[in-house]
Write a protein that holds these residues in place. Structure first.
Motif, PDB file in Angstrom:
ATOM      1  N   SER A  16     -53.841   3.669  -4.124  1.00 17.87           N
ATOM      2  CA  SER A  16     -54.294   3.793  -2.601  1.00 17.87           C
ATOM      3  C   SER A  16     -55.311   2.907  -2.495  1.00 17.87           C
ATOM      4  O   SER A  16     -55.934   2.242  -3.521  1.00 17.87           O
ATOM      5  CB  SER A  16     -55.134   5.171  -2.485  1.00 17.87           C
ATOM      6  OG  SER A  16     -54.097   6.174  -2.486  1.00 17.87           O
ATOM      7  N   THR A  18     -58.312   1.538   0.722  1.00 15.81           N
ATOM      8  CA  THR A  18     -58.673   1.778   2.240  1.00 15.81           C
ATOM      9  C   THR A  18     -59.185   0.551   2.827  1.00 15.81           C
ATOM     10  O   THR A  18     -60.290  -0.181   2.120  1.00 15.81           O
ATOM     11  CB  THR A  18     -59.961   2.891   2.567  1.00 15.81           C
ATOM     12  OG1 THR A  18     -59.420   3.905   1.626  1.00 15.81           O
ATOM     13  CG2 THR A  18     -60.488   2.942   3.490  1.00 15.81           C
ATOM     14  N   TYR A  58     -48.035   5.534  14.538  1.00 15.93           N
ATOM     15  CA  TYR A  58     -47.663   4.939  13.250  1.00 15.93           C
ATOM     16  C   TYR A  58     -46.038   4.478  13.300  1.00 15.93           C
ATOM     17  O   TYR A  58     -45.261   5.040  13.731  1.00 15.93           O
ATOM     18  CB  TYR A  58     -47.927   5.623  11.875  1.00 15.93           C
ATOM     19  CG  TYR A  58     -49.347   6.392  11.933  1.00 15.93           C
ATOM     20  CD1 TYR A  58     -49.451   7.420  12.330  1.00 15.93           C
ATOM     21  CD2 TYR A  58     -50.136   5.460  11.032  1.00 15.93           C
ATOM     22  CE1 TYR A  58     -50.825   8.091  12.221  1.00 15.93           C
ATOM     23  CE2 TYR A  58     -51.470   6.164  11.025  1.00 15.93           C
ATOM     24  CZ  TYR A  58     -51.668   7.160  11.683  1.00 15.93           C
ATOM     25  OH  TYR A  58     -52.998   7.862  11.344  1.00 15.93           O
ATOM     26  N   ILE A  62     -44.382   4.287   7.484  1.00 19.48           N
ATOM     27  CA  ILE A  62     -45.945   4.616   6.938  1.00 19.48           C
ATOM     28  C   ILE A  62     -46.504   6.001   7.278  1.00 19.48           C
ATOM     29  O   ILE A  62     -47.201   6.315   6.801  1.00 19.48           O
ATOM     30  CB  ILE A  62     -46.890   3.586   7.415  1.00 19.48           C
ATOM     31  CG1 ILE A  62     -47.286   3.604   8.609  1.00 19.48           C
ATOM     32  CG2 ILE A  62     -46.410   2.371   6.854  1.00 19.48           C
ATOM     33  CD1 ILE A  62     -48.457   2.967   9.049  1.00 19.48           C
ATOM     34  N   ARG A  65     -48.212   8.334   4.934  1.00 19.09           N
ATOM     35  CA  ARG A  65     -48.984   7.586   3.904  1.00 19.09           C
ATOM     36  C   ARG A  65     -50.164   6.881   4.311  1.00 19.09           C
ATOM     37  O   ARG A  65     -50.998   6.956   3.485  1.00 19.09           O
ATOM     38  CB  ARG A  65     -47.863   6.663   3.117  1.00 19.09           C
ATOM     39  CG  ARG A  65     -46.642   7.344   2.687  1.00 19.09           C
ATOM     40  CD  ARG A  65     -45.814   6.179   1.843  1.00 19.09           C
ATOM     41  NE  ARG A  65     -45.515   5.246   2.784  1.00 19.09           N
ATOM     42  CZ  ARG A  65     -45.668   3.856   2.576  1.00 19.09           C
ATOM     43  NH1 ARG A  65     -46.332   3.475   1.524  1.00 19.09           N
ATOM     44  NH2 ARG A  65     -45.316   2.707   3.346  1.00 19.09           N
ATOM     45  N   PHE A  66     -50.021   6.271   5.522  1.00 22.52           N
ATOM     46  CA  PHE A  66     -51.317   5.764   6.037  1.00 22.52           C
ATOM     47  C   PHE A  66     -51.975   6.602   7.127  1.00 22.52           C
ATOM     48  O   PHE A  66     -51.249   7.247   7.675  1.00 22.52           O
ATOM     49  CB  PHE A  66     -50.616   4.503   6.631  1.00 22.52           C
ATOM     50  CG  PHE A  66     -50.299   3.372   5.678  1.00 22.52           C
ATOM     51  CD1 PHE A  66     -50.044   3.656   4.317  1.00 22.52           C
ATOM     52  CD2 PHE A  66     -50.269   2.208   6.236  1.00 22.52           C
ATOM     53  CE1 PHE A  66     -49.678   2.802   3.614  1.00 22.52           C
ATOM     54  CE2 PHE A  66     -49.782   1.148   5.266  1.00 22.52           C
ATOM     55  CZ  PHE A  66     -49.103   1.272   4.111  1.00 22.52           C
ATOM     56  N   LEU A  79     -58.076   1.868   7.597  1.00 22.79           N
ATOM     57  CA  LEU A  79     -56.587   2.376   7.362  1.00 22.79           C
ATOM     58  C   LEU A  79     -56.735   2.713   5.891  1.00 22.79           C
ATOM     59  O   LEU A  79     -57.014   1.907   4.956  1.00 22.79           O
ATOM     60  CB  LEU A  79     -55.869   0.976   7.482  1.00 22.79           C
ATOM     61  CG  LEU A  79     -54.219   1.476   7.420  1.00 22.79           C
ATOM     62  CD1 LEU A  79     -53.842   2.343   8.697  1.00 22.79           C
ATOM     63  CD2 LEU A  79     -53.492   0.081   7.380  1.00 22.79           C
ATOM     64  N   GLN A  80     -56.532   4.131   6.005  1.00 22.05           N
ATOM     65  CA  GLN A  80     -56.418   4.629   4.545  1.00 22.05           C
ATOM     66  C   GLN A  80     -55.001   4.548   4.015  1.00 22.05           C
ATOM     67  O   GLN A  80     -54.092   5.016   4.808  1.00 22.05           O
ATOM     68  CB  GLN A  80     -56.777   5.985   4.650  1.00 22.05           C
ATOM     69  CG  GLN A  80     -56.643   6.997   3.159  1.00 22.05           C
ATOM     70  CD  GLN A  80     -57.456   6.458   2.107  1.00 22.05           C
ATOM     71  OE1 GLN A  80     -58.676   6.428   2.313  1.00 22.05           O
ATOM     72  NE2 GLN A  80     -56.692   6.333   0.992  1.00 22.05           N
ATOM     73  N   MET A  81     -54.507   4.047   2.975  1.00 19.54           N
ATOM     74  CA  MET A  81     -53.368   3.643   2.685  1.00 19.54           C
ATOM     75  C   MET A  81     -53.077   4.380   1.253  1.00 19.54           C
ATOM     76  O   MET A  81     -53.771   4.160   0.271  1.00 19.54           O
ATOM     77  CB  MET A  81     -53.016   2.251   2.610  1.00 19.54           C
ATOM     78  CG  MET A  81     -53.309   1.461   3.637  1.00 19.54           C
ATOM     79  SD  MET A  81     -52.656  -0.205   3.620  1.00 19.54           S
ATOM     80  CE  MET A  81     -53.773  -0.789   2.385  1.00 19.54           C
ATOM     81  N   LEU A  84     -48.658   3.823  -2.053  1.00 13.24           N
ATOM     82  CA  LEU A  84     -48.442   2.301  -1.713  1.00 13.24           C
ATOM     83  C   LEU A  84     -47.080   2.067  -2.244  1.00 13.24           C
ATOM     84  O   LEU A  84     -46.817   2.454  -3.378  1.00 13.24           O
ATOM     85  CB  LEU A  84     -49.591   1.587  -2.051  1.00 13.24           C
ATOM     86  CG  LEU A  84     -50.691   1.241  -0.878  1.00 13.24           C
ATOM     87  CD1 LEU A  84     -51.886   0.948  -1.405  1.00 13.24           C
ATOM     88  CD2 LEU A  84     -50.226   0.732   0.342  1.00 13.24           C
ATOM     89  N   ASP A  88     -45.221  -2.708   0.819  1.00  8.75           N
ATOM     90  CA  ASP A  88     -46.518  -2.742   1.559  1.00  8.75           C
ATOM     91  C   ASP A  88     -47.095  -4.085   1.374  1.00  8.75           C
ATOM     92  O   ASP A  88     -48.275  -4.050   2.146  1.00  8.75           O
ATOM     93  CB  ASP A  88     -47.374  -1.490   1.530  1.00  8.75           C
ATOM     94  CG  ASP A  88     -46.553  -0.247   2.044  1.00  8.75           C
ATOM     95  OD1 ASP A  88     -46.618   0.857   1.091  1.00  8.75           O
ATOM     96  OD2 ASP A  88     -46.031  -0.148   2.732  1.00  8.75           O
ATOM     97  N   TYR A  92     -53.079  -7.897   5.847  1.00 12.91           N
ATOM     98  CA  TYR A  92     -53.406  -6.923   6.975  1.00 12.91           C
ATOM     99  C   TYR A  92     -54.381  -7.347   7.746  1.00 12.91           C
ATOM    100  O   TYR A  92     -55.665  -7.630   7.303  1.00 12.91           O
ATOM    101  CB  TYR A  92     -53.916  -5.615   6.082  1.00 12.91           C
ATOM    102  CG  TYR A  92     -52.577  -4.691   5.757  1.00 12.91           C
ATOM    103  CD1 TYR A  92     -52.026  -4.971   4.694  1.00 12.91           C
ATOM    104  CD2 TYR A  92     -51.962  -3.651   6.251  1.00 12.91           C
ATOM    105  CE1 TYR A  92     -50.880  -4.647   3.823  1.00 12.91           C
ATOM    106  CE2 TYR A  92     -50.760  -2.913   5.853  1.00 12.91           C
ATOM    107  CZ  TYR A  92     -50.305  -3.295   4.674  1.00 12.91           C
ATOM    108  OH  TYR A  92     -49.233  -2.757   4.147  1.00 12.91           O
TER     109      TYR A  92
END
Length: 113
Positions: A16, A18, A58, A62, A65-66, A79-81, A84, A88, A92
């Motif tokens: 993950s 952010t 979205y 994603i 997930r995001f 953007l919390q990801m 992954l 990806d 960004y």
């Protein structure tokens, strides 16, 4: 106007990150905002958007997930990801939707398998 993205890094698949986008020169809560990404050799694409009204959308790949969200007081877009994947891996960027002419440097996310 400045759009400064940060928070990228190298993670293993399943990890993950952010991302943060510090906005100056305008109030992001008054605009439709988005996160975009560009992988090597590809065109920049929109991956997540947050309207001025707080609604989100979205890209299919994603969903779940995001998460895109904002801090109105700090004028920061996030953007919390999670979960992954190597696909990806990209630089960004944040910008308005439609995007303003000036793009920030972006932040690199590298996901290894």
């Amino acid at each position: 106007v400045q759009l400064q993205a940060s928070g990228g890094g190298s993670v293993q698949a399943g990890g993950s990150l952010t991302l943060s986008c510090t906005v100056s020169g305008f109030t992001l809560s008054f605009e439709d905002m988005a996160w975009y990404r560009q992988a090597p050799g590809t065109q920049r694409e929109l991956v997540a958007e947050l309207s001025r009204y707080g609604t989100t959308d979205y890209r299919d790949y994603i969903i779940g997930r995001f998460t895109i969200y904002r801090d109105v007081m700090k004028n920061i877009l996030y953007l919390q990801m999670n979960s992954l994947k190597p696909d990806d891996t990209s630089v960004y960027y944040c910008n308005s939707k439609p995007p303003r002419p000036t793009w920030g440097q972006g932040t690199l996310v590298t996901v290894s398998s």
